[in-house]
Design a protein around this motif. Structure first.
Motif, PDB file in Angstrom:
ATOM      1  N   LYS A 345       0.836  -1.205   0.000  1.00  0.00           N
ATOM      2  CA  LYS A 345       0.000   0.000   0.000  1.00  0.00           C
ATOM      3  C   LYS A 345       0.866   1.249   0.000  1.00  0.00           C
ATOM      4  O   LYS A 345       0.607   2.215  -0.726  1.00  0.00           O
ATOM      5  CB  LYS A 345      -0.903   0.024   1.245  1.00  0.00           C
ATOM      6  N   GLY A 346       1.904   1.256   0.828  1.00  0.00           N
ATOM      7  CA  GLY A 346       2.783   2.409   0.924  1.00  0.00           C
ATOM      8  C   GLY A 346       3.523   2.681  -0.362  1.00  0.00           C
ATOM      9  O   GLY A 346       3.606   3.825  -0.824  1.00  0.00           O
ATOM     10  N   SER A 347       4.054   1.631  -0.975  1.00  0.00           N
ATOM     11  CA  SER A 347       4.781   1.778  -2.233  1.00  0.00           C
ATOM     12  C   SER A 347       3.869   2.290  -3.339  1.00  0.00           C
ATOM     13  O   SER A 347       4.228   3.196  -4.099  1.00  0.00           O
ATOM     14  CB  SER A 347       5.397   0.434  -2.640  1.00  0.00           C
ATOM     15  N   ASN A 348       2.664   1.724  -3.427  1.00  0.00           N
ATOM     16  CA  ASN A 348       1.706   2.158  -4.463  1.00  0.00           C
ATOM     17  C   ASN A 348       1.260   3.597  -4.245  1.00  0.00           C
ATOM     18  O   ASN A 348       1.099   4.365  -5.206  1.00  0.00           O
ATOM     19  CB  ASN A 348       0.485   1.235  -4.468  1.00  0.00           C
ATOM     20  N   ALA A 349       1.064   3.983  -2.981  1.00  0.00           N
ATOM     21  CA  ALA A 349       0.657   5.357  -2.682  1.00  0.00           C
ATOM     22  C   ALA A 349       1.750   6.343  -3.078  1.00  0.00           C
ATOM     23  O   ALA A 349       1.472   7.416  -3.626  1.00  0.00           O
ATOM     24  CB  ALA A 349       0.321   5.492  -1.195  1.00  0.00           C
ATOM     25  N   LEU A 350       3.009   6.002  -2.814  1.00  0.00           N
ATOM     26  CA  LEU A 350       4.122   6.867  -3.197  1.00  0.00           C
ATOM     27  C   LEU A 350       4.205   7.012  -4.711  1.00  0.00           C
ATOM     28  O   LEU A 350       4.439   8.111  -5.223  1.00  0.00           O
ATOM     29  CB  LEU A 350       5.433   6.300  -2.657  1.00  0.00           C
ATOM     30  N   ALA A 351       4.012   5.911  -5.437  1.00  0.00           N
ATOM     31  CA  ALA A 351       4.064   5.958  -6.903  1.00  0.00           C
ATOM     32  C   ALA A 351       2.971   6.873  -7.448  1.00  0.00           C
ATOM     33  O   ALA A 351       3.204   7.674  -8.366  1.00  0.00           O
ATOM     34  CB  ALA A 351       3.924   4.547  -7.473  1.00  0.00           C
ATOM     35  N   GLU A 352       1.776   6.769  -6.873  1.00  0.00           N
ATOM     36  CA  GLU A 352       0.656   7.605  -7.322  1.00  0.00           C
ATOM     37  C   GLU A 352       0.891   9.069  -6.962  1.00  0.00           C
ATOM     38  O   GLU A 352       0.626   9.983  -7.765  1.00  0.00           O
ATOM     39  CB  GLU A 352      -0.643   7.101  -6.681  1.00  0.00           C
ATOM     40  N   ALA A 353       1.411   9.312  -5.752  1.00  0.00           N
ATOM     41  CA  ALA A 353       1.678  10.684  -5.311  1.00  0.00           C
ATOM     42  C   ALA A 353       2.776  11.331  -6.154  1.00  0.00           C
ATOM     43  O   ALA A 353       2.727  12.532  -6.435  1.00  0.00           O
ATOM     44  CB  ALA A 353       2.075  10.679  -3.835  1.00  0.00           C
ATOM     45  N   LEU A 354       3.761  10.548  -6.572  1.00  0.00           N
ATOM     46  CA  LEU A 354       4.824  11.072  -7.431  1.00  0.00           C
ATOM     47  C   LEU A 354       4.276  11.552  -8.773  1.00  0.00           C
ATOM     48  O   LEU A 354       4.677  12.597  -9.283  1.00  0.00           O
ATOM     49  CB  LEU A 354       5.893   9.999  -7.652  1.00  0.00           C
ATOM     50  N   LYS A 355       3.364  10.784  -9.343  1.00  0.00           N
ATOM     51  CA  LYS A 355       2.761  11.179 -10.623  1.00  0.00           C
ATOM     52  C   LYS A 355       2.022  12.510 -10.480  1.00  0.00           C
ATOM     53  O   LYS A 355       2.122  13.382 -11.346  1.00  0.00           O
ATOM     54  CB  LYS A 355       1.803  10.084 -11.110  1.00  0.00           C
ATOM     55  N   LEU A 356       1.301  12.661  -9.385  1.00  0.00           N
ATOM     56  CA  LEU A 356       0.564  13.905  -9.152  1.00  0.00           C
ATOM     57  C   LEU A 356       1.513  15.059  -8.844  1.00  0.00           C
ATOM     58  O   LEU A 356       1.308  16.185  -9.297  1.00  0.00           O
ATOM     59  CB  LEU A 356      -0.418  13.708  -7.996  1.00  0.00           C
ATOM     60  N   GLY A 357       2.563  14.774  -8.076  1.00  0.00           N
ATOM     61  CA  GLY A 357       3.534  15.799  -7.739  1.00  0.00           C
ATOM     62  C   GLY A 357       4.222  16.356  -8.967  1.00  0.00           C
ATOM     63  O   GLY A 357       4.463  17.565  -9.061  1.00  0.00           O
ATOM     64  N   ASP A 358       4.542  15.479  -9.911  1.00  0.00           N
ATOM     65  CA  ASP A 358       5.191  15.933 -11.137  1.00  0.00           C
ATOM     66  C   ASP A 358       4.258  16.763 -12.009  1.00  0.00           C
ATOM     67  O   ASP A 358       4.714  17.478 -12.904  1.00  0.00           O
ATOM     68  CB  ASP A 358       5.722  14.726 -11.922  1.00  0.00           C
ATOM     69  N   LYS A 359       2.947  16.687 -11.739  1.00  0.00           N
ATOM     70  CA  LYS A 359       1.965  17.521 -12.448  1.00  0.00           C
ATOM     71  C   LYS A 359       1.602  18.754 -11.617  1.00  0.00           C
ATOM     72  O   LYS A 359       0.655  19.473 -11.946  1.00  0.00           O
ATOM     73  CB  LYS A 359       0.696  16.709 -12.729  1.00  0.00           C
ATOM     74  N   ASN A 360       2.330  18.966 -10.533  1.00  0.00           N
ATOM     75  CA  ASN A 360       2.101  20.082  -9.625  1.00  0.00           C
ATOM     76  C   ASN A 360       0.752  19.993  -8.916  1.00  0.00           C
ATOM     77  O   ASN A 360       0.198  21.007  -8.486  1.00  0.00           O
ATOM     78  CB  ASN A 360       2.230  21.430 -10.357  1.00  0.00           C
ATOM     79  N   GLN A 361       0.238  18.781  -8.764  1.00  0.00           N
ATOM     80  CA  GLN A 361      -1.018  18.577  -8.045  1.00  0.00           C
ATOM     81  C   GLN A 361      -0.682  18.092  -6.623  1.00  0.00           C
ATOM     82  O   GLN A 361      -1.009  16.971  -6.217  1.00  0.00           O
ATOM     83  CB  GLN A 361      -1.893  17.566  -8.797  1.00  0.00           C
ATOM     84  N   LEU A 362      -0.037  18.960  -5.861  1.00  0.00           N
ATOM     85  CA  LEU A 362       0.489  18.567  -4.561  1.00  0.00           C
ATOM     86  C   LEU A 362      -0.607  18.288  -3.534  1.00  0.00           C
ATOM     87  O   LEU A 362      -0.457  17.400  -2.690  1.00  0.00           O
ATOM     88  CB  LEU A 362       1.437  19.647  -4.037  1.00  0.00           C
ATOM     89  N   ALA A 363      -1.696  19.046  -3.589  1.00  0.00           N
ATOM     90  CA  ALA A 363      -2.776  18.829  -2.621  1.00  0.00           C
ATOM     91  C   ALA A 363      -3.356  17.427  -2.767  1.00  0.00           C
ATOM     92  O   ALA A 363      -3.568  16.718  -1.770  1.00  0.00           O
ATOM     93  CB  ALA A 363      -3.868  19.886  -2.806  1.00  0.00           C
ATOM     94  N   GLN A 364      -3.615  17.021  -4.015  1.00  0.00           N
ATOM     95  CA  GLN A 364      -4.144  15.672  -4.257  1.00  0.00           C
ATOM     96  C   GLN A 364      -3.138  14.609  -3.839  1.00  0.00           C
ATOM     97  O   GLN A 364      -3.509  13.567  -3.286  1.00  0.00           O
ATOM     98  CB  GLN A 364      -4.510  15.490  -5.730  1.00  0.00           C
ATOM     99  N   ALA A 365      -1.845  14.867  -4.091  1.00  0.00           N
ATOM    100  CA  ALA A 365      -0.804  13.915  -3.705  1.00  0.00           C
ATOM    101  C   ALA A 365      -0.751  13.755  -2.190  1.00  0.00           C
ATOM    102  O   ALA A 365      -0.616  12.641  -1.661  1.00  0.00           O
ATOM    103  CB  ALA A 365       0.547  14.374  -4.245  1.00  0.00           C
ATOM    104  N   ARG A 366      -0.870  14.878  -1.475  1.00  0.00           N
ATOM    105  CA  ARG A 366      -0.854  14.807  -0.011  1.00  0.00           C
ATOM    106  C   ARG A 366      -2.039  14.006   0.523  1.00  0.00           C
ATOM    107  O   ARG A 366      -1.913  13.256   1.497  1.00  0.00           O
ATOM    108  CB  ARG A 366      -0.853  16.223   0.584  1.00  0.00           C
TER     109      ARG A 366
END
Length: 492
Positions: A345-366
């Motif tokens: 779960k942790g690894s998958n969440a980080l992978a998903e958050a990274l994709k959003l972070g690279d799109k500058n969607q930090l709130a959704q990533a958090r």
């Protein structure tokens, strides 16, 4: 050994996604961390160091790199071999594959001392040259790895992750450069996602090096692992019973479906002393008659044993009880399985958050990270040492996404590293050596008597912005030889 989230399930229950797990354990060596390992007790290694000498490496970084390479040379034994490739705009092999006897070490030392900074960053050219140096005829009895270091973006030659990964796969399919590739990204200007993808494609690890003081400990961690490889060419096969349908298998490793819904084969690469691999998978568990033991799956393992210099095969059966009414013990969740579910779960969440972070969607990533942290805190294994450390790492990742500057300068590097570490179950730490010996990340496992007996199968013998610092006293998945090598490096 095989295990499941619950050791017993009511025979009247029909569970569409019942969680099971196949596990492998390699015992750590029995020596103290301060003791040297006899060269005869390990496989020989061939290391190709591909080092960035672009202009940005000038000064303290290059000085630290030289000191680190000299340390590696010192630690390699008479059976080991080393090659060095330097790259900036141009690529040059300054040390061909050389045996690390006394004469070879003197030659290697001279090459390192002469290393000077240059111009641009032809990362792909340097890597390809390193792969070409590896002899085609090298066998399974030798551990082979390329170590790729850069402090910037690839701005000469092939410049995309997809392009470089394709280059590696084409070369290796032709028998060129059959090895792992471990990548080392220095500072806040390198392409973390690219280096992680390169490492994943070649069964290596991505290291994030925050400052020049961490170069040595990162390489020491990696070399400590390479000098303790126990098995290579590992394949795990999961074959479910005739009445059991195999569902999703949670692994980042190459997977082959042999029989749809029944049988898969997973290529696990290599394993080092003190390491573990846990592959969780789901099955459709049908209702049926009451029985003390229902067969769920047969698990087979094949590997090349580096000490015995031979192929070996092991197998075990995964069963569960199907009583009319499960006992309290049978209904209690298996904490080993639960915490590996948390790891995934942790690894998958980080992978998903990274994709959003690279799109500058930090709130959704958090939000994603906050949600998975909450889920893990509420899980049965939340108090286990492993999950406590996992939560600390996830909190560090969350702190690194507080704003764009923090994410660009620290967050994305730490997250790429930790996402990779959790998925692979392998340490990739640039932190300096801890003062105390590291207990196992799975200390305090609660196994049944049958599970304790099954451990025979486990043994393969049968910058700008201040970065938030992790609170962990030891890296995840650390092993004794990695800690040993870091201690030696710190004392040099």
């Amino acid at each position: 050994f095989g295990s499941s989230l619950y050791s017993g399930v009511a025979c009247t229950s029909n569970i569409a996604k019942f969680t099971c797990m196949a596990s492998i354990r390699v015992p750590d060596d029995d020596k103290d961390e301060d003791d040297d390992i006899d060269e005869g007790d390990r496989a020989p290694v061939l290391v190709v160091a591909v080092v960035d000498k672009s202009g940005s490496m000038a000064g303290a970084k290059l000085k630290s790199l030289k000191e680190t390479l000299l340390f590696i040379i010192k630690e390699l034994g008479k059976k080991d071999k080393l090659a060095i490739v330097e790259y900036d705009t141009n690529v040059k092999t300054t040390l061909p594959v050389t045996l690390m006897n006394e004469a070879g070490k003197q030659q290697a030392d001279s090459v390192v001392q002469a290393l000077k900074s240059g111009s641009a960053t032809n990362l792909s050219g340097g890597l390809m040259e390193g792969l070409r140096l590896i002899p085609n005829e090298i066998g399974n009895e030798t551990v082979v790895s390329t170590l790729l270091l850069t402090d910037g973006l690839a701005n000469h030659g092939i410049r995309t992750a997809n392009g470089i990964v394709a280059m590696i796969r084409k070369a290796q399919s032709q028998g060129i450069g059959r090895c792992t590739v471990n990548t080392f990204g220095f500072g806040s200007d390198h392409d973390a996602a690219m280096l992680k993808e390169i490492a994943q494609a070649a069964e290596g690890m991505y290291y994030y090096i925050e400052n020049e003081d961490s170069i040595a400990s990162a390489f020491a961690d990696c070399i400590g692992g390479l000098l303790s490889v126990r098995a290579q060419g590992i394949e795990l096969e999961i074959n479910t019973a005739p009445d059991i349908v195999l569902g999703e298998v949670f692994t980042c490793k190459p997977l082959t479906v042999v029989t749809e819904g029944r049988k898969v084969r997973i290529a696990l690469g290599d394993l080092q002393n003190g390491e573990e691999r846990d592959i969780t998978f789901e099955v459709n568990l049908p209702s049926g008659n009451s029985t003390d033991s229902q067969s769920i799956a047969n698990i087979q393992l094949s590997f090349f044993d580096m000490l015995k210099n031979d192929m070996r095969d092991l197998n075990c059966n995964l069963t569960i009880a199907r009583p009319t009414e499960p006992t309290a013990e049978q209904s209690a969740p298996n904490l080993l399985v639960d915490r590996n579910c948390n790891r995934i779960k942790g690894s998958n969440a980080l992978a998903e958050a990274l994709k959003l972070g690279d799109k500058n969607q930090l709130a959704q990533a958090r939000e994603i990270l906050e949600r998975v942290i909450s889920e893990i805190k509420q899980s049965p294994s939340s108090g286990e040492e492993f999950c406590v450390t996992l939560l600390q790492e996830l909190q560090t990742s969350l702190n690194g996404m507080q704003d764009r500057r923090q994410y660009q300068n620290f967050g994305k590097y730490q997250m790429n590293n930790m996402c990779h570490v959790m998925a692979e179950q392998r340490c990739a730490s640039s932190a300096s050596a801890p003062q105390a010996q590291m207990p196992s990340s799975y200390a305090g496992n609660r196994f049944s008597d049958d599970q304790q007996e099954s451990l025979a199968f486990a043994s393969l013998s049968a910058v700008p912005a201040p970065a938030p610092q992790p609170m962990m006293s030891k890296p995840m998945f650390a092993t004794k030889n990695r800690a040993r090598m870091k201690k030696k490096c710190a004392k040099r």
